[in-house]
Scaffold this motif. Structure first.
Motif, mmCIF file in Angstrom:
data_model
loop_
_atom_site.group_PDB
_atom_site.id
_atom_site.type_symbol
_atom_site.label_atom_id
_atom_site.label_comp_id
_atom_site.label_asym_id
_atom_site.label_seq_id
_atom_site.Cartn_x
_atom_site.Cartn_y
_atom_site.Cartn_z
ATOM 1 N N LYS A 44 -0.362 -11.471 -6.477
ATOM 2 C CA LYS A 44 0.545 -12.610 -6.331
ATOM 3 C C LYS A 44 -0.269 -13.893 -6.392
ATOM 4 C CE LYS A 44 3.820 -10.129 -3.360
ATOM 5 N NZ LYS A 44 4.495 -10.104 -2.033
ATOM 6 N N LYS A 45 0.220 -14.863 -7.155
ATOM 7 C CA LYS A 45 -0.496 -16.135 -7.246
ATOM 8 C C LYS A 45 -0.513 -16.836 -5.898
ATOM 9 C CE LYS A 45 0.141 -17.118 -12.162
ATOM 10 N NZ LYS A 45 0.653 -18.106 -13.164
ATOM 11 N N LEU A 46 -1.666 -17.372 -5.550
ATOM 12 C CA LEU A 46 -1.803 -18.099 -4.302
ATOM 13 C C LEU A 46 -1.096 -19.439 -4.427
ATOM 14 C CD1 LEU A 46 -3.069 -18.180 -1.476
ATOM 15 C CD2 LEU A 46 -5.126 -19.156 -2.509
ATOM 16 N N ALA A 51 -5.432 -20.655 -9.841
ATOM 17 C CA ALA A 51 -6.650 -19.961 -10.247
ATOM 18 C C ALA A 51 -6.889 -18.681 -9.453
ATOM 19 C CB ALA A 51 -7.863 -20.885 -10.086
ATOM 20 N N ILE A 52 -6.180 -18.521 -8.335
ATOM 21 C CA ILE A 52 -6.443 -17.401 -7.428
ATOM 22 C C ILE A 52 -5.187 -16.561 -7.240
ATOM 23 C CG2 ILE A 52 -7.147 -16.748 -5.091
ATOM 24 C CD1 ILE A 52 -8.742 -19.340 -4.954
ATOM 25 N N GLN A 53 -5.378 -15.242 -7.297
ATOM 26 C CA GLN A 53 -4.317 -14.297 -6.964
ATOM 27 C C GLN A 53 -4.782 -13.452 -5.777
ATOM 28 O OE1 GLN A 53 -2.417 -12.297 -10.465
ATOM 29 N NE2 GLN A 53 -3.977 -13.391 -11.636
ATOM 30 N N ILE A 54 -3.854 -13.075 -4.924
ATOM 31 C CA ILE A 54 -4.199 -12.284 -3.751
ATOM 32 C C ILE A 54 -3.338 -11.029 -3.698
ATOM 33 C CG2 ILE A 54 -5.068 -14.228 -2.395
ATOM 34 C CD1 ILE A 54 -2.353 -14.315 -0.978
ATOM 35 N N ALA A 55 -3.801 -10.044 -2.943
ATOM 36 C CA ALA A 55 -3.068 -8.790 -2.805
ATOM 37 C C ALA A 55 -3.566 -8.053 -1.570
ATOM 38 C CB ALA A 55 -3.256 -7.918 -4.039
ATOM 39 N N GLU A 56 -2.757 -7.099 -1.112
ATOM 40 C CA GLU A 56 -3.160 -6.170 -0.064
ATOM 41 C C GLU A 56 -2.989 -4.759 -0.587
ATOM 42 O OE1 GLU A 56 -1.329 -6.538 3.723
ATOM 43 O OE2 GLU A 56 -2.457 -8.351 4.279
ATOM 44 N N TYR A 57 -3.982 -3.932 -0.320
ATOM 45 C CA TYR A 57 -3.886 -2.524 -0.681
ATOM 46 C C TYR A 57 -3.916 -1.716 0.613
ATOM 47 C CZ TYR A 57 -4.911 2.055 -2.630
ATOM 48 O OH TYR A 57 -4.847 3.380 -2.961
#
Length: 283
Positions: A44-46, A51-57
């Motif tokens: 998901k775009k921050l 420029a930054i995407q984040i996620a949780e696994y």
């Protein structure tokens, strides 16, 4: 039938041992390596920083916080500590974010602990280059992440990063920024072997072009929530994200990961550290 007190204590102790074994057997043993070959991450775009995407696994007893950074994105700025030679200043990730305006922040270089009277001072153990200035010397046995093309007059498309197995590699000459870590864990998509020991981890990887940086923070302080990863498992996970090379920063209780000024870890971190790397977005 009457049971003596001695026998009762014996059966109680036996019950406790059986219960302890059963509870421990539910935890994932170190000998059973996690396989991430089919792992899927939803990026998901921050907000406020394209420029930054984040996620949780997340899976059984595992939680990994992830970031994907496009190093060539216009407006992306690198923020870093330390900012002076032989610095003993220490911070939490939230403090670093507030001081620098970093929308993404994580800990990097390991550190020495020096006893100084009634307090313990922490100082970086390994390479730190901040905006072209050397603030902590290289250690040959440890690896480093170097950033190039971040000169003020350079085009954003020229930016790239590279992982070096040794902090004294001549290829690091001319790096605008460089952060030391422990060891390289992935080389040309091949996993480097280490002892199987699970813990909290902070690690970073690069795609083949060196223009996309991946950073992960693996929780491991509360085993019931997340038991951490080994070095090889970190390498495996980063490879599944698309990394060609990867390295390990300081982990364990030093692991910190902050998004938009707030820690995303499920527990409170009580260890202040002297070295951080972060990214800000300035239009």
């Amino acid at each position: 039938m009457t049971i003596s007190r001695r026998a009762a204590r014996y059966f109680l102790a036996l019950f406790f041992i059986v219960f302890l074994f059963a509870s421990q057997s539910s935890a994932l043993p170190n000998a059973l390596a996690r396989d991430f070959s089919s792992a899927k991450v939803e990026w998901k775009k921050l907000e406020g920083c394209p420029a930054i995407q984040i996620a949780e696994y997340a899976e059984r007893q595992l939680l990994i916080h992830c970031a994907k950074i496009d190093l060539t994105a216009p407006g992306l700025k690198i923020k870093m500590f330390p900012q002076k030679e032989k610095s003993v200043d220490v911070f939490y990730a939230e403090d670093f974010s507030k001081k620098t305006g970093a929308v993404l922040a994580f800990n990097t270089t390991p550190f020495y602990v020096h006893d100084s009277g009634s307090e313990k001072k922490r100082q970086t153990a390994g390479l730190c280059v901040n905006d072209g200035q050397l603030y902590s010397k290289a250690l040959a046995g440890y690896c480093a992440l170097g950033f190039f093309g971040f000169d003020k007059d350079a085009a954003a498309s020229e930016r790239r990063a590279k992982i070096f197995s040794s902090q004294k590699d001549k290829g690091l000459d001319g790096a605008n920024f460089a952060a030391g870590g422990f060891w390289q864990i992935l080389k040309n998509k091949k996993i480097v072997q280490f002892k199987e020991l699970r813990d909290s981890r902070t690690a970073a990887g690069l795609d083949e072009s060196g223009k996309t940086l991946y950073v992960i923070a693996v929780e491991g302080e509360i085993p019931a929530i997340s038991s951490g990863l080994t070095y090889m498992e970190c390498a495996n996970f980063l490879r599944s994200l698309g990394c060609e090379d990867a390295m390990q920063f300081d982990g364990g209780s030093s692991t910190q990961f902050c998004v938009n000024g707030k820690s995303v870890l499920t527990y409170k971190n009580y260890v202040k550290v002297p070295a951080f790397l972060g990214f800000a977005f300035e239009e």
